[in-house]
Design an enzyme around this catalytic site. Structure first.
Site, PDB file in Angstrom:
ATOM      1  N   PRO A  89      -6.182  -3.411  -3.468  1.00  0.00           N
ATOM      2  CA  PRO A  89      -7.001  -2.631  -4.409  1.00  0.00           C
ATOM      3  C   PRO A  89      -6.310  -2.460  -5.752  1.00  0.00           C
ATOM      4  CG  PRO A  89      -5.877  -1.158  -2.908  1.00  0.00           C
ATOM      5  CD  PRO A  89      -5.529  -2.552  -2.458  1.00  0.00           C
ATOM      6  N   MET A  90      -6.277  -3.514  -6.554  1.00  0.00           N
ATOM      7  CA  MET A  90      -5.575  -3.482  -7.834  1.00  0.00           C
ATOM      8  C   MET A  90      -6.431  -2.820  -8.909  1.00  0.00           C
ATOM      9  SD  MET A  90      -3.930  -7.307  -7.664  1.00  0.00           S
ATOM     10  CE  MET A  90      -5.448  -8.036  -6.987  1.00  0.00           C
ATOM     11  N   GLN A 117     -10.940   3.371  -1.837  1.00  0.00           N
ATOM     12  CA  GLN A 117      -9.623   4.003  -1.941  1.00  0.00           C
ATOM     13  C   GLN A 117      -9.684   5.220  -2.856  1.00  0.00           C
ATOM     14  OE1 GLN A 117      -5.965   2.581  -4.193  1.00  0.00           O
ATOM     15  NE2 GLN A 117      -5.339   2.064  -2.094  1.00  0.00           N
ATOM     16  N   CYS A 175       0.624   3.945  -5.226  1.00  0.00           N
ATOM     17  CA  CYS A 175       0.567   3.512  -6.625  1.00  0.00           C
ATOM     18  C   CYS A 175       1.783   4.023  -7.400  1.00  0.00           C
ATOM     19  CB  CYS A 175      -0.719   4.008  -7.283  1.00  0.00           C
ATOM     20  SG  CYS A 175      -0.838   3.525  -9.034  1.00  0.00           S
ATOM     21  N   LYS A 179      -2.222   3.920   2.249  1.00  0.00           N
ATOM     22  CA  LYS A 179      -1.391   2.919   1.575  1.00  0.00           C
ATOM     23  C   LYS A 179      -0.066   3.554   1.182  1.00  0.00           C
ATOM     24  CE  LYS A 179      -0.507  -1.012  -0.632  1.00  0.00           C
ATOM     25  NZ  LYS A 179      -1.246  -1.451  -1.840  1.00  0.00           N
ATOM     26  N   ASN A 239       2.176  -5.872   2.838  1.00  0.00           N
ATOM     27  CA  ASN A 239       1.826  -6.138   1.449  1.00  0.00           C
ATOM     28  C   ASN A 239       3.086  -6.391   0.626  1.00  0.00           C
ATOM     29  OD1 ASN A 239       0.444  -4.095  -1.249  1.00  0.00           O
ATOM     30  ND2 ASN A 239       0.258  -6.287  -0.940  1.00  0.00           N
ATOM     31  N   GLY A 240       3.012  -7.417  -0.230  1.00  0.00           N
ATOM     32  CA  GLY A 240       4.122  -7.709  -1.118  1.00  0.00           C
ATOM     33  C   GLY A 240       4.560  -9.152  -1.043  1.00  0.00           C
ATOM     34  N   GLY A 257      -2.128  -9.278  -3.309  1.00  0.00           N
ATOM     35  CA  GLY A 257      -2.393  -8.645  -4.594  1.00  0.00           C
ATOM     36  C   GLY A 257      -2.293  -9.645  -5.719  1.00  0.00           C
ATOM     37  N   ARG A 258      -1.135  -9.666  -6.383  1.00  0.00           N
ATOM     38  CA  ARG A 258      -0.960 -10.544  -7.543  1.00  0.00           C
ATOM     39  C   ARG A 258      -1.126 -12.021  -7.210  1.00  0.00           C
ATOM     40  NH1 ARG A 258       4.737  -8.692  -9.411  1.00  0.00           N
ATOM     41  NH2 ARG A 258       4.903  -8.356  -7.165  1.00  0.00           N
TER      42      ARG A 258
END
Length: 331
Positions: A17-18, A71, A101, A141, A202-203, A226-227
């Site tokens: 969820p960016m 979210q 975040c 998260k 994640n990551g 994500g990215r």
């Protein structure tokens, strides 16, 4: 298959969820390329309380993106619980609480990863949201910790589980790291080992092999990208193929990549209107041009996009440049 409460997720990879990036258009496109699960951009519970129009819009989910989560972020248990009503009304299958975040604006307000420094408050928030959500599952998260001196992901993971969370997502970096350095897979594994609920890793997942490594070395139930999906929504197809039989799918043809970019822009326009959508598409267009010869000039031009016609012309120009620089063109 991963089960989050009563919700079944049939696939190995989810879209992260960016904020300012993973809008409904991008999420829908990623679903078309195989993302099994998506989460909305983070939504302020205070914004919802005060009737902020943008906050309400961020909750809207596409027809094709179920199962999907909404979210929420904030630091007041009562406001977070009240926001659940709006999220459920918007059709969320899952309620996700943002405690990861690292953005200064979010942290300074007491939300996001700031909550990892206040485990008791984090627990009260999770309990309040779970109670308000009823049968709708709640996820949390998290990050590895606030900094290297305060690694407490296991403590927060246990709190989340004991307060009724159905799953957690762990980003393997501290808040202090932001997005620098490498994600700590050992930290994610420690979270997996200390709870019985599913853990989403994640990551640094950017392709099939990195997804495989995340799953193998952490034991997590699924991965979150994500990215690695920026300008590359097809990464979800590549991950699924690799995890199925180690097939390394190539990137789509350049023409298909430009078609995907235009399709995303068209969906964004239908949601937000051309003026706002095209301003936001500037960064997306720049990501789609990454790795292409002449990308710097294309990115500069992408920064001036104001209408869909501009994007069409830029994509045509990019395709011509790509063809001229391809090995076939030099034969």
């Amino acid at each position: 298959m991963v089960r989050i409460g009563s919700i079944e997720i049939n696939g190995p990879a989810a879209l992260a969820p960016m904020a300012g990036v993973a809008d409904r258009a991008f999420r829908t496109l990623c679903r078309q390329y195989g993302a099994a699960y998506t989460v909305s951009e983070m939504v302020s519970c205070k914004g919802l309380q005060y009737g902020d129009r943008k906050s309400g819009q961020l909750l809207q989910l596409g027809e094709a993106e179920h199962p999907a989560a909404a979210q929420l972020f904030g630091c007041d248990p009562a406001l977070m619980a009240a926001a659940v009503i709006d999220a459920k009304r918007a059709g969320a299958d899952v309620i996700d609480i943002n405690m990861g975040c690292p953005a200064p604006k979010i942290v300074s307000s007491g939300g996001g990863s700031a909550l990892m420094r206040s485990p008791a408050l984090a627990g009260r928030i999770i309990e309040a949201v779970v109670k308000a959500a009823g049968e709708t599952p709640v996820t949390v998260k998290l990050r590895k910790g606030w900094d290297e001196e305060h690694i407490n992901v296991c403590e927060l993971a246990k709190i989340a589980e004991s307060c009724g969370a159905a799953a957690i997502t762990v980003h393997g970096r501290t808040r202090e790291q932001m997005y620098a350095g490498q994600a700590d897979l050992a930290a994610i594994r420690s979270a997996v080992e200390c709870v019985r609920i599913p853990v989403i890793g994640n990551g640094d997942v950017v392709d099939g092999p990195s997804a495989g490594r995340m799953l193998r070395e952490t034991g997590c139930s699924m991965v979150m990208v994500g990215r690695g999906a920026l300008g590359r929504p097809w990464v979800f197809s590549q991950i699924a193929a690799y995890l199925s039989d180690e097939t390394l799918l190539p990137d789509p043809s350049f023409s298909e990549r430009m078609q995907a970019l235009c399709a995303q822009a068209q969906m964004a326009i239908s949601e937000k209107g051309e003026r706002i959508a095209m301003r936001e598409m500037r960064k997306h267009a720049a990501w789609y041009f990454t790795g292409v010869r002449g990308a710097a000039a294309l990115r500069r031009e992408a920064g001036t996009l104001s209408c869909l016609a501009d994007l069409y012309r830029l994509c045509q120009k990019a395709e011509a440049m790509y063809e001229e620089s391809s090995p076939k063109a030099s034969l």
